[in-house]
Design a protein around this motif. Structure first.
Motif, PDB file in Angstrom:
ATOM      1  N   TRP A  34       1.060  -1.348  -0.124  1.00 25.72           N
ATOM      2  CA  TRP A  34      -0.008   0.213   0.206  1.00 25.72           C
ATOM      3  C   TRP A  34       0.551   1.248   0.065  1.00 25.72           C
ATOM      4  N   LYS A  35       0.565   1.985  -1.104  1.00 27.13           N
ATOM      5  CA  LYS A  35       1.263   3.547  -0.484  1.00 27.13           C
ATOM      6  C   LYS A  35       0.793   4.719  -0.884  1.00 27.13           C
ATOM      7  N   ASP A  36       0.735   5.398  -0.592  1.00 29.35           N
ATOM      8  CA  ASP A  36       0.249   6.663  -0.590  1.00 29.35           C
ATOM      9  C   ASP A  36       1.044   7.651  -1.114  1.00 29.35           C
ATOM     10  N   VAL A  37       1.030   7.638  -2.311  1.00 27.18           N
ATOM     11  CA  VAL A  37       2.199   8.441  -3.830  1.00 27.18           C
ATOM     12  C   VAL A  37       0.995   9.887  -3.278  1.00 27.18           C
ATOM     13  N   GLY A  38       1.652  10.602  -2.044  1.00 26.49           N
ATOM     14  CA  GLY A  38       1.630  11.712  -1.751  1.00 26.49           C
ATOM     15  C   GLY A  38       2.505  13.272  -1.966  1.00 26.49           C
ATOM     16  N   THR A  39       3.735  13.029  -1.951  1.00 22.21           N
ATOM     17  CA  THR A  39       4.886  13.835  -2.534  1.00 22.21           C
ATOM     18  C   THR A  39       5.481  13.507  -3.793  1.00 22.21           C
ATOM     19  N   ILE A  40       5.991  13.817  -4.548  1.00 16.18           N
ATOM     20  CA  ILE A  40       7.052  13.816  -5.398  1.00 16.18           C
ATOM     21  C   ILE A  40       8.160  12.906  -5.079  1.00 16.18           C
TER      22      ILE A  40
ATOM     23  N   SER B  80       7.803  10.083  -2.958  1.00 18.52           N
ATOM     24  CA  SER B  80       7.323   8.803  -2.341  1.00 18.52           C
ATOM     25  C   SER B  80       6.995   8.263  -4.340  1.00 18.52           C
ATOM     26  N   TYR B  81       6.203   9.432  -4.718  1.00 17.80           N
ATOM     27  CA  TYR B  81       6.109   8.751  -6.283  1.00 17.80           C
ATOM     28  C   TYR B  81       6.479   8.225  -6.643  1.00 17.80           C
TER      29      TYR B  81
END
Lengths: 380, 368
Positions: free
Chosen positions: A242-248, A250-251
């Motif tokens: 599970w990944k929250d791609v909230g920032t550049i 983490s994307y």
């Protein structure tokens, strides 16, 4: 027509921490994983878990997102009696307003929900990368006879301060929330996925709507109020990626995750396929000058250079002598000859001229290149 | 505005690809890494504002029907018109028609009901990416009875022997249609005519016990009909034998040819498979190859075409080959000049080698 469970997919957020990636684009519509947009993961989960009554709540920069979801065809959600419904803010005879928070977005669409007279309401968001069987969650919810079930993920103890943490008893009954605690008592983080008994939630939404001090948010207002009233709130343990791609950062990281061996089966999984649009580009052409390692490449690409730990969306061309390292190239990007890219994210249709070198070092945030900021970036 | 209906006539294309057409008709044979032969003709029709397309198919059409479905992938799932697959559902006891005229005779009502006044007829062996609107305008402007699409090739190969060759006068009117092997001016199998003329010629052919619409209805009436040519200038290929199938697939490994076929016009449409991007692992060595989505590559691939979902194991090598959907090639395998049909598994360390001119074909679902 009655449906047991209605799904509300929150897709209206601006995703401001993604900077240039969400400049003119809703976060759920940001390209991901070489052929998808972020929302495809939640929509494919709906299809794969047989959740066929789905309202998609949109607000911020919705044009691309609306074009992408259409009537929901790629996810088998173009259905006769339910399927996908796009729910944007609207006006009525008493006036109208934007969605003020997650709970407010649901309140404003009560008519939609009640048209199906559901027993349960599943609330999910279009911001996360994961595979999840929502039907299992629903069955768990029924089994525990909970009023609310919140899906949780065990996170590393040192990262608990980044999440909404739930404190539970041994049987996973929730007795306390802590938003981004400095000293967490638990490492169970909320994934922003909830199942409510609709007749219970209804009353809380009504009360919340008339409270002028409320942020109309599930995490901040609705759930604490329910907890205070001693309702049965249970956690459901999710296992998997599970990944929250909230920032550049983490994307970019999530893309590098896709290239790692232990996530190999995540996208290439026949039991849990992720669906998306297809523009019918021909197969990729890897020519006699190309060297390709540890990369994901989609249809319509013409590769003449070297790819290493990189992800190419459809219709990307990489010129002779170019080296693309740890980079992500969105659809339609053109890379000239002898270009060197390292930790670069190039947005749709960016053209990178011959002999350009762009490197973001390991301690820097990856460079996001868009048509708008390209000139400035190249000169820097 | 004048419009055309489309007709894809597969009656003259039987079993021409050996093992590849054991279980399916030629139109349904995979081509170019992600397409089927029929995709090219069907896409060209759909792109030409043709709203209804009929397909004459005699047998082995299960795979074709599975591929075409409702026609949605070509935007042909229409309330008005759309896609009509017309297999031999023939039950007229007075029927005396023969050959492809049987299809016309038994579907006269289909043609009469259609809203368009013109019909564009094609087979599936002419591979191109085009829009027929200019050809149609040419047909109307020249006030022709029939307009045939022609092209020329610099070098003639064996596949061109079977094609009808065209001789025309300086105004583009056809003076002769024959099989002169020296003539490089080739009829592509695509032609336009007015629907009423088509139906008249069909009746005439049936009344005279004929069996081939183009040869008996059009070519035999060359003196009576005004047949105009329209020259196709773009990239194209004719595929009517194993040899030409192999050569024309391999031709697409040339970047210029690939760009001309796929990028000079809007995309060729096909049934969407929803596979993830292809994964190249650390040990992969890939050069001069055409690769579809969903593949996982550990080994080496050279001068080859991989369809969707192919796995190439570590230390395996694939050379000058065409590997179709979902084939598994285990570690250490060596393949050269072979065509693997769908779902073939090649187990560890096997070596398979075909001849350069005549590739070794392995039929569907074989395990070696």
């Amino acid at each position: 027509m009655k449906k047991e469970c209605v799904t509300m997919l929150l897709a209206g957020g601006a995703g401001t921490r993604l900077g240039a990636l969400t400049q003119n684009l809703a976060k759920p519509a940001v390209p991901f994983g070489g052929r998808y947009r972020i929302i495809d993961f939640a929509l494919s989960n709906c299809l794969n878990s047989h959740m066929f009554t789905v309202g998609v709540l949109t607000q911020y920069s919705p044009l691309e997102l609306h074009k992408h979801i259409g009537v929901g065809k790629p996810w088998d959600l173009d259905r006769m009696h339910d399927g996908l419904t796009t729910l944007s803010p609207f006006t009525e005879h008493t006036g109208g307003n934007w969605y003020l928070g997650t709970a407010d977005a649901i309140t404003k669409n009560r008519t939609y929900i009640e048209g199906y007279d559901p027993d349960y309401l599943l609330v999910i968001s279009g911001d996360h990368i994961y595979h999840m069987d929502y039907d299992k969650l629903l069955r768990h919810h029924k089994k525990t006879q909970a009023d609310v079930t919140i899906s949780v993920l065990e996170v590393p103890w040192k990262e608990t301060s980044r999440f909404g943490i739930l404190n539970t008893t041994d049987d996973l009954r929730i007795y306390d929330f802590e938003e981004k605690p400095l000293h967490a008592k638990s490492n169970l983080a909320s994934m922003g996925i909830y199942i409510f008994n609709w007749n219970v939630l209804k009353d809380y939404l009504e009360k919340d709507a008339t409270d002028p001090d409320s942020d109309h948010d599930f995490g901040k207002n609705i759930l604490p109020a329910m907890l205070a009233d001693n309702l049965r709130l249970y956690a459901y343990r999710f296992e998997g990626y599970w990944k929250d791609v909230g920032t550049i950062e983490s994307y970019w990281e999530a893309h590098m995750d896709l290239l790692a061996e232990d996530l190999e089966r995540f996208l290439n999984n026949n039991e849990w396929r992720t669906y998306s649009h297809d523009s019918n580009f021909p197969p990729q052409l890897i020519d006699e000058h190309a060297v390709v390692h540890q990369s994901l490449v989609n249809n319509g690409c013409i590769v003449s250079g070297t790819l290493d730990h990189s992800i190419l969306f459809e219709n990307v061309q990489v010129g002779k002598g170019a080296t693309i390292k740890q980079s992500i190239l969105h659809p339609g990007v053109r890379v000239g000859k002898n270009v060197y890219l390292e930790r670069v994210i190039a947005k749709e249709d960016v053209v990178i001229p011959d002999n350009t070198t762009l490197i973001a070092s390991d301690d820097q945030e990856p460079i996001v290149l868009s048509i708008e900021n390209q000139k400035k970036m190249m000169n820097a | 505005m004048e419009t055309m209906m489309g007709l894809i006539n597969l009656e003259h294309e039987h079993d021409f690809l050996n093992e590849l057409t054991y279980f399916r008709c030629g139109a349904a044979v995979p081509f170019g890494g992600r397409f089927r032969m029929i995709d090219f003709t069907l896409s060209n029709m759909a792109k030409s504002n043709i709203q209804e397309v009929a397909i004459f198919t005699r047998n082995k059409y299960r795979s074709l029907m599975d591929h075409l479905g409702s026609g949605a992938d070509w935007d042909l799932d229409r309330r008005h018109g759309g896609l009509f697959i017309l297999p031999p559902d023939w039950n007229d006891p007075t029927d005396i028609s023969k050959g492809d005229l049987k299809y016309f005779h038994n579907n006269l009502d289909y043609f009469e009901r259609g809203k368009s006044d013109y019909v564009l007829i094609s087979g599936s062996q002419f591979i191109s990416n085009t829009v027929y609107d200019k050809m149609f305008q040419h047909h109307l402007d020249r006030n022709a009875d029939v307009t045939i699409l022609t092209t020329t090739y610099e070098t003639l190969h064996s596949e061109h022997n079977a094609c009808i060759k065209v001789v025309q006068d300086e105004d583009g009117w056809v003076t002769c249609l024959n099989n002169d092997t020296e003539n490089a001016h080739i009829f592509t199998g695509v032609y336009i005519l007015r629907k009423s003329l088509l139906l008249d010629l069909v009746k005439d052919c049936i009344a005279n016990h004929k069996s081939h619409f183009f040869l008996d209805g059009i070519k035999a009436n060359l003196e009576r009909l005004n047949i105009q040519t329209y020259r196709y200038e773009g990239y194209s290929a004719i595929v009517n034998s194993v040899e030409s199938y192999y050569r024309q697939n391999m031709a697409l490994l040339d970047t210029n040819a690939y760009k001309k076929l796929f990028f000079d016009s809007t995309p060729i449409m096909t049934k969407v498979g929803n596979q993830p991007p292809t994964k190249y692992r650390g040990t992969s060595i890939v050069t001069k190859s055409l690769i579809a989505t969903g593949c996982v590559i550990d080994g080496s691939v050279e001068n080859s075409i991989l369809f969707r979902g192919v796995h190439v194991g570590e230390g395996a090598s694939v050379k000058n080959s065409i590997i179709m959907q979902r084939c598994k090639i285990e570690p250490g395998v060596h393949l050269e000049n072979v065509i693997l049909d769908k779902d073939v598994s090649i187990s560890k360390e096997q070596i398979l080698k075909g001849a350069k001119e005549q590739p070794y074909i392995i039929a569907k679902r074989t395990i070696i």
